[in-house]
Write an enzyme that holds these catalytic residues in place. Structure first.
Site, short mmCIF file in Angstrom:
data_model
loop_
_atom_site.label_atom_id
_atom_site.label_comp_id
_atom_site.label_asym_id
_atom_site.label_seq_id
_atom_site.Cartn_x
_atom_site.Cartn_y
_atom_site.Cartn_z
N LYS A 81 26.57 -30.03 -30.70
CA LYS A 81 27.30 -31.27 -30.46
C LYS A 81 26.88 -32.32 -31.49
CE LYS A 81 28.48 -34.45 -26.65
NZ LYS A 81 28.22 -34.78 -25.22
N SER A 156 32.22 -35.53 -22.21
CA SER A 156 32.41 -35.82 -23.62
C SER A 156 32.27 -34.61 -24.53
CB SER A 156 31.41 -36.89 -24.06
OG SER A 156 30.08 -36.41 -23.95
N SER A 180 28.92 -34.51 -18.84
CA SER A 180 29.53 -34.16 -20.13
C SER A 180 29.28 -32.74 -20.60
CB SER A 180 29.07 -35.14 -21.22
OG SER A 180 29.60 -36.42 -20.99
#
Length: 492
Positions: A81, A156, A180
């Protein structure tokens, strides 16, 4: 020859370590897959093919020299990420304000991956600074769900989840501030764990809300996720919130759970996280999963956690308040974007830079947080939210006196259409109803696929929650359920 991108990480590791295939072959197969399909999904913001192949070659050379693998996952590539710092590729947090920025140091988690011999394929898309539930808040465009490219992949961390679901990576790293990791896992039929707060270092994780953020592992199976969990967990003296304690035995727990025996395990169904307002297909899938846990020998009881009804309100005061403080560092003076039109004061440069560099959702949360922390409102808003946070932790403690784990749907809804909720922040926030309480308490939780909703044939997740420092319970129950559930359809 078997398509290497269809194999789980544990299978790939076994083949690499036995030298049946090379890490370079596995890594190249995934890079080829990214090149072939990511224009459709936009899971990656940056692909580091050359660096990944160099790391893979180093693993192969070490194994050829007779050395033991650096870790159980050595040679298996991963998607990271884009909120963890890396010295060899940009760290943008999906924000214009950090576009092109390369950090001068690796995050501890990044360093652990490198030391474990895990090639990093690239950095994945996210909601800007991890603020969102759909990955539509990225400054560089939304990620699309591999199950239906007209729908969101969650957020997210939608980029990491989409990379897994579309077979662009066998492993991924996410962060979980209010769901997330787990919510994207649920809506893409992948597995994701939010570890106990403080057990995975936050050093080099660009902060959203420091008391909530937690890096964690993502995979396509519970065992793969457990193997990655043990790689990234551990005390870090550079993180003041890091817990100095042994890494929990999550891999052993996953292997034990896969035998399919949950006799002696007490499972609590949270009354407040089971509502008629949830999508009917989600509730039906969850109820079926609970029956499966009973069939495995678990004792299932209903528990009540009354304060959970206030978790959303508490979270959306605590988080923006911390965001307001953390994002003050982006002042156009030290790094990142700088808007300077000449003859501007330092204050004007900072204001112009932040106006141009931050997206609407980030600005919204900064404004809410600044207001909540302001003189005259602090006690009424932020102070009250902290009191509710304490009540939520107490409700968890009372529940865990009666049961070993708690379960709920991961998200009340299956993935919605891109653009459907962009103009309605509250509707977006409601997708995190089930995941927020765990973050507020600092406990651990996992999402495991529980099949497809009868409403729309889209993925649904089962959330399993456990007390702090009991992460192994997640993996035992999750692996047992996964084995009993059997194979489910895949996105591609």
């Amino acid at each position: 020859m078997t398509d290497l991108t269809t194999l789980d990480a544990a299978e790939l590791a076994g083949k690499i370590h036995s030298r049946e295939v090379s890490s370079v072959e596995v890594t190249q197969a995934h890079l080829d897959r990214i090149a072939a399909v990511d224009t459709e999904y936009h899971a990656f913001l940056h692909v580091a093919g050359e660096q990944a192949l160099e790391a893979a070659a180093a693993v192969d050379n070490s194994l050829a020299g007779g050395n033991e693998p650096a870790s159980a996952l050595a040679g298996v590539p991963i998607a990271l990420k884009d909120i963890f710092t890396t010295t060899d590729m940009p760290t943008t947090c999906a924000s214009k304000i950090l576009e092109g920025w390369v950090a001068p140091y690796d995050a501890t988690l990044t360093s652990k991956l490198r030391a474990a011999g895990i090639p990093i394929l690239g950095k994945t898309n996210l909601d800007e600074f991890a603020m969102g539930s759909s990955t539509e808040n990225s400054a560089f465009g939304p990620t699309r769900n591999p199950w239906d490219v007209t729908r969101i992949p969650g957020g997210s961390g939608g980029g990491s989840a989409a990379a897994l679901a579309s077979r662009q990576a066998p492993l991924a790293i996410g962060t979980d501030t209010g769901g997330s990791i787990r919510q994207p896992a649920a809506v893409t039929a992948t597995v994701g764990t939010k570890p106990t707060y403080g057990t995975v270092s936050r050093f080099g994780l660009v902060a959203c809300a420091s008391s909530l953020d937690q890096g964690g592992p993502c995979g396509r199976t519970v065992l793969d996720t457990a193997l990655l969990h043990e790689v990234i967990a551990g005390h870090d003296p550079r993180d003041s919130t890091s817990i100095d304690a042994p890494v929990r035995p999550v891999v052993a727990a996953a292997r034990e759970g896969a035998a399919g025996d949950l006799r002696g395990v007490k499972v609590g169904v949270v009354k407040e996280l089971h509502s008629d307002s949830y999508q009917p297909g989600v509730i039906a899938s969850f109820d079926a999963a609970v029956e499966q846990l009973k069939a495995l020998g678990a004792e299932v009881v209903e528990v009540s956690c009354p304060s959970f009804e206030h978790a959303l309100a508490s979270y959306y005061l605590v988080l923006p308040s911390e965001v307001s403080s953390n994002l003050a560092r982006f002042d156009a003076m030290r790094y990142g974007l700088r808007v300077d039109e000449g003859n501007m004061s330092a204050d004007q440069v900072m204001a112009a830079t932040r106006a141009a560099g931050f997206g609407p959702e980030v600005k919204r949360r900064i404004m809410i947080g600044t207001y909540a922390l302001s003189s005259g409102y602090y006690d009424a808003y932020y102070g009250s939210a902290l009191k509710v946070r304490t009540l939520i932790a107490r409700d968890f403690d009372k529940a865990y006196e009666k049961v070993d784990v708690l379960v709920s749907p991961t998200s009340p809804f299956t993935p919605w259409k891109l653009g459907e909720k962009v103009g309605d922040p509250l509707a977006m926030y409601l997708s995190d109803l089930c995941t927020l309480p765990t973050n507020l308490a600092g406990h651990c939780a996992m999402s495991v696929p529980s099949g497809l909703s009868a409403d729309d044939n889209l993925p649904v997740g089962l959330q399993i929650m456990a007390p702090a420092m009991a992460d192994e319970r997640l993996y035992r129950v999750g692996a047992a359920y996964e084995a009993a559930r059997g194979p489910i359809a895949t996105a591609v």
